[in-house]
Design a protein around this motif. Structure first.
Motif, PDB file in Angstrom:
ATOM      1  N   UNK A 131       0.859  -1.170   0.000  1.00  0.00           N
ATOM      2  CA  UNK A 131       0.000   0.000   0.000  1.00  0.00           C
ATOM      3  C   UNK A 131       0.901   1.228   0.000  1.00  0.00           C
ATOM      4  N   UNK A 132       0.743   2.075  -1.004  1.00  0.00           N
ATOM      5  CA  UNK A 132       1.504   3.316  -1.105  1.00  0.00           C
ATOM      6  C   UNK A 132       0.704   4.392  -0.381  1.00  0.00           C
ATOM      7  N   UNK A 133       1.357   5.117   0.519  1.00  0.00           N
ATOM      8  CA  UNK A 133       0.699   6.205   1.241  1.00  0.00           C
ATOM      9  C   UNK A 133       1.320   7.512   0.783  1.00  0.00           C
ATOM     10  N   UNK A 134       0.459   8.468   0.422  1.00  0.00           N
ATOM     11  CA  UNK A 134       0.923   9.775  -0.018  1.00  0.00           C
ATOM     12  C   UNK A 134       0.102  10.854   0.660  1.00  0.00           C
ATOM     13  N   UNK A 135       0.708  12.013   0.866  1.00  0.00           N
ATOM     14  CA  UNK A 135      -0.007  13.138   1.465  1.00  0.00           C
ATOM     15  C   UNK A 135      -0.524  14.104   0.405  1.00  0.00           C
ATOM     16  N   UNK A 139       7.430   9.870  10.934  1.00  0.00           N
ATOM     17  CA  UNK A 139       8.071  10.412   9.742  1.00  0.00           C
ATOM     18  C   UNK A 139       7.888  11.918   9.680  1.00  0.00           C
ATOM     19  N   UNK A 140       8.976  12.635   9.604  1.00  0.00           N
ATOM     20  CA  UNK A 140       8.920  14.089   9.557  1.00  0.00           C
ATOM     21  C   UNK A 140       9.501  14.629   8.267  1.00  0.00           C
ATOM     22  N   UNK A 180      -3.655  14.871   5.891  1.00  0.00           N
ATOM     23  CA  UNK A 180      -3.327  15.389   7.220  1.00  0.00           C
ATOM     24  C   UNK A 180      -2.062  14.734   7.787  1.00  0.00           C
ATOM     25  N   UNK A 181      -1.513  13.766   7.053  1.00  0.00           N
ATOM     26  CA  UNK A 181      -0.283  13.047   7.418  1.00  0.00           C
ATOM     27  C   UNK A 181      -0.386  12.324   8.769  1.00  0.00           C
ATOM     28  N   UNK A 182      -1.551  11.813   9.068  1.00  0.00           N
ATOM     29  CA  UNK A 182      -1.740  11.053  10.308  1.00  0.00           C
ATOM     30  C   UNK A 182      -0.916   9.776  10.296  1.00  0.00           C
ATOM     31  N   UNK A 183      -0.899   9.086   9.158  1.00  0.00           N
ATOM     32  CA  UNK A 183      -0.105   7.860   9.047  1.00  0.00           C
ATOM     33  C   UNK A 183       1.378   8.196   9.161  1.00  0.00           C
TER      34      UNK A 183
END
Length: 143
Positions: A17-21, A54-55, A45-48
């Motif tokens: 699963x690719x996660x993107x903001x 991850x910053x 919202x970059x909750x994941x």
């Protein structure tokens, strides 16, 4: 990923699963340009991202070694996705790769030290195999 490596992941029931903001438009463009066939989740919202620690980091993204590697890609004529400037959101956001089992236990945690820092498919497969061996060992001990 090439089809052989994708088949190795699928044989072990690994779902990527690719996660993107980013935006829906940006995600669609990235999928088209990279040929990525994995599912994608948008996390504006970059909750994941935050839950995995991850910053963003100007220093890590713009460090000399990373820029040098980018220049090697340019010399080797490796294409980068071509994004319109309006779709570039936070180029300093760092990503990572995480492997979770079906219960949500983290089997592999790899927060990226730079945009190019990724574990190999072999690292992921080793984590899957190690988790399977541990589960089999625990099951045999219960018997």
């Amino acid at each position: 990923l090439n089809s052989r490596r994708t088949a190795l992941l699928e044989a072990r029931s690994v779902r990527v699963l690719v996660v993107s903001f980013g935006s829906v438009e940006g995600a669609q463009l990235w999928l088209e340009q990279t040929g990525c066939t994995f599912d994608i989740l948008l996390d504006p919202q970059r909750k994941v991202y935050r839950s995995f620690g991850l910053g963003s980091s100007y220093a890590k993204v713009m460090k000399f070694g990373c820029l040098l590697q980018y220049s090697d890609y340019v010399v080797a004529n490796i294409d980068f996705p071509d994004f319109p400037h309006r779709l570039l959101e936070d180029i300093y956001q760092l990503g990572g790769d995480f492997l979770l089992d079906s219960a949500g236990k983290v089997l592999l945690s790899h927060p990226s030290k730079s945009p190019l820092d990724r574990p190999t498919v072999e690292d992921v497969l080793q984590a899957v195999d190690s988790a399977g061996q541990s589960a089999n060992s625990a099951y045999k001990q219960k018997l």
